[in-house]
Design an enzyme around this catalytic site. Structure first.
Site, PDB file in Angstrom:
ATOM      1  N   GLY A  36       0.875  -1.186   0.000  1.00  0.00           N
ATOM      2  CA  GLY A  36       0.000   0.000   0.000  1.00  0.00           C
ATOM      3  C   GLY A  36       0.901   1.220   0.000  1.00  0.00           C
ATOM      4  N   LYS A  37       0.613   2.170  -0.895  1.00  0.00           N
ATOM      5  CA  LYS A  37       1.537   3.297  -1.044  1.00  0.00           C
ATOM      6  C   LYS A  37       1.699   4.084   0.261  1.00  0.00           C
ATOM      7  CE  LYS A  37       0.590   3.648  -5.960  1.00  0.00           C
ATOM      8  NZ  LYS A  37       1.682   2.755  -6.348  1.00  0.00           N
ATOM      9  N   LYS A  59      12.120   8.850 -12.512  1.00  0.00           N
ATOM     10  CA  LYS A  59      12.142   8.204 -13.838  1.00  0.00           C
ATOM     11  C   LYS A  59      12.838   6.857 -13.804  1.00  0.00           C
ATOM     12  CE  LYS A  59      12.192  12.529 -16.409  1.00  0.00           C
ATOM     13  NZ  LYS A  59      13.026  13.452 -17.200  1.00  0.00           N
ATOM     14  N   ASP A  70      13.158  -6.424  -7.934  1.00  0.00           N
ATOM     15  CA  ASP A  70      11.728  -6.093  -7.892  1.00  0.00           C
ATOM     16  C   ASP A  70      11.581  -4.578  -7.708  1.00  0.00           C
ATOM     17  OD1 ASP A  70       9.011  -5.902  -7.455  1.00  0.00           O
ATOM     18  OD2 ASP A  70       8.998  -7.061  -5.597  1.00  0.00           O
ATOM     19  N   ASP A 118       7.784   4.538  -3.606  1.00  0.00           N
ATOM     20  CA  ASP A 118       7.392   4.788  -2.208  1.00  0.00           C
ATOM     21  C   ASP A 118       8.626   4.990  -1.325  1.00  0.00           C
ATOM     22  OD1 ASP A 118       4.751   4.461  -2.960  1.00  0.00           O
ATOM     23  OD2 ASP A 118       4.783   2.310  -2.580  1.00  0.00           O
ATOM     24  N   GLY A 151       9.675  -7.506  -2.972  1.00  0.00           N
ATOM     25  CA  GLY A 151       8.630  -6.960  -2.086  1.00  0.00           C
ATOM     26  C   GLY A 151       8.787  -5.469  -1.888  1.00  0.00           C
TER      27      GLY A 151
HETATM   28  O1  RIB Z   1       3.636   1.402  -4.850  1.00  0.00           O
HETATM   29  C1  RIB Z   1       3.571   0.017  -4.648  1.00  0.00           C
HETATM   30  C2  RIB Z   1       2.267  -0.323  -3.978  1.00  0.00           C
HETATM   31  O2  RIB Z   1       1.209  -0.069  -4.853  1.00  0.00           O
HETATM   32  C3  RIB Z   1       2.125  -1.791  -3.603  1.00  0.00           C
HETATM   33  O3  RIB Z   1       2.650  -2.084  -2.343  1.00  0.00           O
HETATM   34  C4  RIB Z   1       0.639  -2.028  -3.728  1.00  0.00           C
HETATM   35  O4  RIB Z   1      -0.006  -2.269  -2.517  1.00  0.00           O
HETATM   36  C5  RIB Z   1       0.083  -0.801  -4.440  1.00  0.00           C
HETATM   37  O5  RIB Z   1      -0.592   0.005  -3.576  1.00  0.00           O
END
Ligand code: RIB
Length: 298
Positions: free
Chosen positions: A40-41, A209, A234, A240, A275
């Protein structure tokens, strides 16, 4: 008193399938590995900032279900203040189904409880926003709530960083109330095409970018931060990680270009592991990386 970042945003459990072949519509393929990883961002950025040493408070919602409770325990272990992350009974914890292939990903998010972070909920936490020094926002909760949060933060003179992901049309007031807006290349193109006053928006942009680095606008000036070359496993959560680390550097008063360099280093380290959150580096790791890579990036 230590300075504090508040993150208002999404909390998803990422269901990650790693595969050599991405199926076409109607096709079944056999994948290699499956992982359940916090994502989740919003929560990703909160964890990235906490790992960089900031005091972080999170505002968001999870479901009153197994994923929600597991996630709350996990955030506590990351030293994140979760007093304002409540489990709700009328929605499930957000889920992201992620297909990972050749180091790249495609993601489907089912927001669940994230959609229940309403403007009213945000308003009820005005004191919490007022008590922090910097607000970090993304667009995986309703945009009206993001807009309200930015407005409250500005009312109290706080810094606001908006990561406009996933892309949505931004209300003018949200652009006005954000100090920095951090889209990726694709989001930046859509954003600039969607506003009437692209000159005012451009002045606030930090465009990430990927392997092509970061474009920074300092008022009228445009400059560039190269990326750091690493072995990519990954890319999920790299943006984030950049945002969390960038927020910490800005909070500490670092000049914008230095903040981007630190954040680019954190983002680079994060893609070397699988991850969104598992690869996020600590401050010591970022400092070590930067000193090893002196001269690697402009
Ligand atoms: O930015 C990556 C996130 O986008 C992932 O962890 C996923 O949950 C989505 O929200």
């Amino acid at each position: 008193m230590a300075k504090k970042i508040t993150v208002i945003g999404s909390i998803n459990m990422d269901l990650v399938t790693q595969t050599d072949i991405v199926p076409n519509r109607g096709e079944t393929v056999l994948g290699n590995q499956f992982f359940t990883i916090p994502g989740g961002k919003g929560a990703n950025q909160a964890v990235a900032a906490a790992k960089m040493g900031a005091e972080v408070s999170m505002i968001g919602l999870v479901g009153d279900d197994a994923f929600g409770h597991e996630y709350l325990g996990y955030l506590r272990k990351q030293q994140i203040d979760v007093r304002n992350v409540k489990p709700v009974t009328h929605g499930k914890t957000g889920i992201a189904t992620i297909v990972l292939s050749e180091g790249d990903n495609s993601i489907i998010v089912v927001p669940g409880a994230n959609n229940m972070v309403t403007p009213e909920l945000v308003e009820s936490l005005e004191k919490e926003i007022a008590a922090s020094d910097l607000l970090l926002l993304q667009l995986e909760i309703p945009i009206e709530s993001v807009e309200r949060a930015a407005r409250i933060a500005k009312k109290y003179g706080k810094q606001v960083i908006l990561n406009p992901a996933p892309f949505q049309h931004l209300p003018e007031t949200l652009i006005e109330n954000a100090d920095y807006i951090t889209p990726n290349e694709y989001e930046a193109e859509l954003l600039l095409a969607s506003v009437s006053d692209s000159a005012s928006l451009r002045k606030k942009l930090i465009i990430t970018k990927g392997s092509k680095g970061v474009t920074i606008y300092e008022g009228e000036q445009e400059c560039h931060q190269d990326s750091f070359k690493v072995e990519t496993v990954d890319t999920t959560g790299a943006g984030d990680t950049f945002n969390g680390a960038f927020a910490v550097a800005i909070l500490e008063g670092k000049p914008i270009r230095e903040a981007c360099k630190i954040a680019a280093a954190a983002g680079a380290i994060s893609v070397t592991k699988l991850g969104a959150q598992s690869g996020m580096p600590t401050r010591t790791e970022v400092e070590g990386f930067l000193s090893d890579r002196k001269g690697d990036s402009a």
